[in-house]
Design a protein around this motif. Sequence first.
Motif, PDB file in Angstrom:
ATOM      1  N   GLU A 100       0.838  -1.204   0.000  1.00 34.54           N
ATOM      2  CA  GLU A 100       0.000   0.000   0.000  1.00 34.54           C
ATOM      3  C   GLU A 100       0.871   1.252   0.000  1.00 34.54           C
ATOM      4  O   GLU A 100       0.569   2.238  -0.677  1.00 34.54           O
ATOM      5  N   GLY A 101       1.964   1.200   0.750  1.00 33.73           N
ATOM      6  CA  GLY A 101       2.883   2.336   0.769  1.00 33.73           C
ATOM      7  C   GLY A 101       3.502   2.576  -0.588  1.00 33.73           C
ATOM      8  O   GLY A 101       3.658   3.720  -1.031  1.00 33.73           O
ATOM      9  N   LYS A 102       3.873   1.509  -1.285  1.00 39.66           N
ATOM     10  CA  LYS A 102       4.461   1.649  -2.622  1.00 39.66           C
ATOM     11  C   LYS A 102       3.444   2.206  -3.611  1.00 39.66           C
ATOM     12  O   LYS A 102       3.801   2.943  -4.534  1.00 39.66           O
ATOM     13  N   GLU A 103       2.172   1.846  -3.409  1.00 37.19           N
ATOM     14  CA  GLU A 103       1.128   2.427  -4.253  1.00 37.19           C
ATOM     15  C   GLU A 103       1.056   3.934  -4.059  1.00 37.19           C
ATOM     16  O   GLU A 103       0.868   4.696  -5.009  1.00 37.19           O
ATOM     17  N   LEU A 104       1.222   4.382  -2.807  1.00 35.47           N
ATOM     18  CA  LEU A 104       1.264   5.820  -2.540  1.00 35.47           C
ATOM     19  C   LEU A 104       2.418   6.470  -3.302  1.00 35.47           C
ATOM     20  O   LEU A 104       2.255   7.515  -3.930  1.00 35.47           O
ATOM     21  N   LEU A 105       3.588   5.843  -3.254  1.00 34.29           N
ATOM     22  CA  LEU A 105       4.755   6.386  -3.950  1.00 34.29           C
ATOM     23  C   LEU A 105       4.556   6.375  -5.461  1.00 34.29           C
ATOM     24  O   LEU A 105       4.996   7.288  -6.159  1.00 34.29           O
ATOM     25  N   ASN A 106       3.903   5.350  -5.964  1.00 40.15           N
ATOM     26  CA  ASN A 106       3.693   5.248  -7.414  1.00 40.15           C
ATOM     27  C   ASN A 106       2.707   6.289  -7.926  1.00 40.15           C
ATOM     28  O   ASN A 106       2.738   6.657  -9.097  1.00 40.15           O
ATOM     29  N   HIS A 107       1.829   6.780  -7.037  1.00 42.42           N
ATOM     30  CA  HIS A 107       0.832   7.773  -7.449  1.00 42.42           C
ATOM     31  C   HIS A 107       1.242   9.197  -7.064  1.00 42.42           C
ATOM     32  O   HIS A 107       0.735  10.162  -7.624  1.00 42.42           O
ATOM     33  N   GLY A 108       2.129   9.332  -6.081  1.00 43.67           N
ATOM     34  CA  GLY A 108       2.497  10.659  -5.592  1.00 43.67           C
ATOM     35  C   GLY A 108       3.326  11.442  -6.592  1.00 43.67           C
ATOM     36  O   GLY A 108       4.026  10.877  -7.438  1.00 43.67           O
ATOM     37  N   LYS A 109       3.261  12.762  -6.470  1.00 45.88           N
ATOM     38  CA  LYS A 109       4.041  13.651  -7.346  1.00 45.88           C
ATOM     39  C   LYS A 109       5.164  14.359  -6.593  1.00 45.88           C
ATOM     40  O   LYS A 109       6.170  14.738  -7.182  1.00 45.88           O
ATOM     41  N   THR A 110       4.970  14.555  -5.286  1.00 45.33           N
ATOM     42  CA  THR A 110       5.985  15.212  -4.457  1.00 45.33           C
ATOM     43  C   THR A 110       6.180  14.405  -3.189  1.00 45.33           C
ATOM     44  O   THR A 110       5.208  13.933  -2.590  1.00 45.33           O
ATOM     45  N   LEU A 111       7.433  14.246  -2.793  1.00 51.14           N
ATOM     46  CA  LEU A 111       7.765  13.526  -1.568  1.00 51.14           C
ATOM     47  C   LEU A 111       8.453  14.479  -0.613  1.00 51.14           C
ATOM     48  O   LEU A 111       9.463  15.100  -0.952  1.00 51.14           O
ATOM     49  N   ARG A 112       7.909  14.627   0.593  1.00 45.22           N
ATOM     50  CA  ARG A 112       8.531  15.424   1.643  1.00 45.22           C
ATOM     51  C   ARG A 112       8.942  14.458   2.753  1.00 45.22           C
ATOM     52  O   ARG A 112       8.089  13.848   3.390  1.00 45.22           O
ATOM     53  N   LEU A 113      10.238  14.326   2.942  1.00 40.38           N
ATOM     54  CA  LEU A 113      10.755  13.332   3.888  1.00 40.38           C
ATOM     55  C   LEU A 113      11.466  14.028   5.043  1.00 40.38           C
ATOM     56  O   LEU A 113      12.273  14.931   4.825  1.00 40.38           O
ATOM     57  N   HIS A 114      11.138  13.597   6.266  1.00 32.78           N
ATOM     58  CA  HIS A 114      11.805  14.112   7.464  1.00 32.78           C
ATOM     59  C   HIS A 114      12.370  12.934   8.232  1.00 32.78           C
ATOM     60  O   HIS A 114      11.634  12.020   8.608  1.00 32.78           O
ATOM     61  N   THR A 115      13.662  12.953   8.477  1.00 34.19           N
ATOM     62  CA  THR A 115      14.310  11.838   9.156  1.00 34.19           C
ATOM     63  C   THR A 115      13.971  11.752  10.633  1.00 34.19           C
ATOM     64  O   THR A 115      14.219  10.727  11.267  1.00 34.19           O
ATOM     65  N   ARG A 152      17.135   8.415  17.117  1.00 41.06           N
ATOM     66  CA  ARG A 152      16.781   7.259  16.282  1.00 41.06           C
ATOM     67  C   ARG A 152      17.853   6.181  16.399  1.00 41.06           C
ATOM     68  O   ARG A 152      18.897   6.245  15.769  1.00 41.06           O
ATOM     69  N   SER A 153      17.578   5.182  17.216  1.00 39.02           N
ATOM     70  CA  SER A 153      18.572   4.137  17.493  1.00 39.02           C
ATOM     71  C   SER A 153      19.006   3.425  16.223  1.00 39.02           C
ATOM     72  O   SER A 153      20.149   2.981  16.105  1.00 39.02           O
ATOM     73  N   ARG A 154      18.112   3.339  15.262  1.00 40.34           N
ATOM     74  CA  ARG A 154      18.445   2.635  14.024  1.00 40.34           C
ATOM     75  C   ARG A 154      19.545   3.353  13.243  1.00 40.34           C
ATOM     76  O   ARG A 154      20.293   2.748  12.495  1.00 40.34           O
ATOM     77  N   LEU A 155      19.641   4.673  13.439  1.00 44.09           N
ATOM     78  CA  LEU A 155      20.604   5.463  12.671  1.00 44.09           C
ATOM     79  C   LEU A 155      21.777   5.968  13.506  1.00 44.09           C
ATOM     80  O   LEU A 155      22.879   6.116  12.998  1.00 44.09           O
ATOM     81  N   LYS A 156      21.560   6.249  14.790  1.00 41.45           N
ATOM     82  CA  LYS A 156      22.630   6.894  15.561  1.00 41.45           C
ATOM     83  C   LYS A 156      23.809   5.954  15.823  1.00 41.45           C
ATOM     84  O   LYS A 156      24.904   6.400  16.133  1.00 41.45           O
ATOM     85  N   LYS A 157      23.587   4.638  15.688  1.00 36.76           N
ATOM     86  CA  LYS A 157      24.680   3.692  15.888  1.00 36.76           C
ATOM     87  C   LYS A 157      25.603   3.609  14.670  1.00 36.76           C
ATOM     88  O   LYS A 157      26.699   3.090  14.747  1.00 36.76           O
ATOM     89  N   LYS A 158      25.115   4.099  13.552  1.00 31.09           N
ATOM     90  CA  LYS A 158      25.922   4.058  12.334  1.00 31.09           C
ATOM     91  C   LYS A 158      27.016   5.123  12.389  1.00 31.09           C
ATOM     92  O   LYS A 158      26.850   6.159  13.001  1.00 31.09           O
ATOM     93  N   ASP A 163      10.929   2.633   7.237  1.00 30.68           N
ATOM     94  CA  ASP A 163      10.082   2.709   8.432  1.00 30.68           C
ATOM     95  C   ASP A 163       8.703   3.271   8.099  1.00 30.68           C
ATOM     96  O   ASP A 163       7.685   2.802   8.627  1.00 30.68           O
ATOM     97  N   TRP A 164       8.668   4.278   7.231  1.00 28.21           N
ATOM     98  CA  TRP A 164       7.387   4.885   6.860  1.00 28.21           C
ATOM     99  C   TRP A 164       6.517   3.894   6.093  1.00 28.21           C
ATOM    100  O   TRP A 164       5.304   3.810   6.324  1.00 28.21           O
ATOM    101  N   LEU A 165       7.115   3.138   5.215  1.00 25.88           N
ATOM    102  CA  LEU A 165       6.355   2.167   4.427  1.00 25.88           C
ATOM    103  C   LEU A 165       5.707   1.096   5.303  1.00 25.88           C
ATOM    104  O   LEU A 165       4.670   0.538   4.941  1.00 25.88           O
ATOM    105  N   PRO A 217       6.633   9.926  13.153  1.00 26.07           N
ATOM    106  CA  PRO A 217       6.139  10.875  14.168  1.00 26.07           C
ATOM    107  C   PRO A 217       6.851  10.762  15.509  1.00 26.07           C
ATOM    108  O   PRO A 217       7.213  11.767  16.120  1.00 26.07           O
ATOM    109  N   GLU A 218       7.084   9.542  15.976  1.00 26.33           N
ATOM    110  CA  GLU A 218       7.686   9.401  17.306  1.00 26.33           C
ATOM    111  C   GLU A 218       9.144   9.853  17.353  1.00 26.33           C
ATOM    112  O   GLU A 218       9.706  10.062  18.418  1.00 26.33           O
ATOM    113  N   ALA A 219       9.758   9.997  16.167  1.00 26.31           N
ATOM    114  CA  ALA A 219      11.165  10.418  16.117  1.00 26.31           C
ATOM    115  C   ALA A 219      11.311  11.929  15.967  1.00 26.31           C
ATOM    116  O   ALA A 219      12.409  12.461  15.995  1.00 26.31           O
TER     117      ALA A 219
END
Length: 276
Positions: free
Chosen positions: A11-26, A32-38, A57-59, A78-80
């Motif tokens: 369903e998330g990929k369907e959103l991406l396939n139909h969307g025209k603009t993507l606004r991404l916030h990390t 963010r434990s998933r990223l701060k360890k890198k 994570d968003w998908l 949102p929680e990040a």
Amino acid sequence: MDLQNTKTNDEGKELLNHGKTLRLHTGNLVNRSRLKKKCPGSPSEELRDCIQATLSDWLSTANPTNTGFPDTLNCCIPEATDAITPEEREEVKISAKLFLCESGQSAIRDAVEMACQTLAVSQLDSVIIAPPGPVEGDSQSLAHLQPVWGELESLVRKQKIAAIGTSDLDKELLEQLYNWAQVKPSSNQVNLASCCVMPPDLTAFAKEFDIQLLTHSDPKELMSTSTFQEAMQEGASGLSATDWRLEWVLRYSVIVKSRGIIKSKGYLISARRASP
């Protein structure tokens, strides 16, 4: 992956396939434990990791609304997100560097507005601009900088930004901009990878006109189109990202003034789907 997660991903990929603009916030990378360890080897690698992880994570939670597929997709965790409360606003300094991947003053307005909304503030303390490079064969000139700087000046007058700065200008170009500008540059970043010692003429000019000289390690091109598309595909396996283009990247940091520590940092990113 269970069936529910597979369905959500599709369903998330369907959103991406139909969307025209993507606004991404990390979100706040400090939390963010998933990223701060890198330990990325460069700002470009950090950005790629952030895009891939945030999209993935968003998908896992995204799903089309009852009204169909929106043109603008807000990809965030949102929680990040770490908004600033009115009580702590005076205690922190918000600095940002805006990388423009394409020309256009509207991108500057959009990026600053998105940063203010994301952090729940009315004004950023400082913004350093990194405009897109000149056309191959040309050198950077005052004429190349004027439209970008003029838009920054209007945001200062609207009290959306308190101070504005430049990146990678030599003494001659910095002097030309200073003499032309109504709102003078408060800082100029110098890449020490290409200049291990501050040029004496630049140092003297900056001192005379109270311009702060800062250092950075950002590459001339923070992220190429192909690398951005690869990051999208890594975050959304099976997605075709060949028609997506990066418009701008804003990197921000929120510093506690009294302690000099980073409370939060992150990236805001805007991309658009190329018209067929």
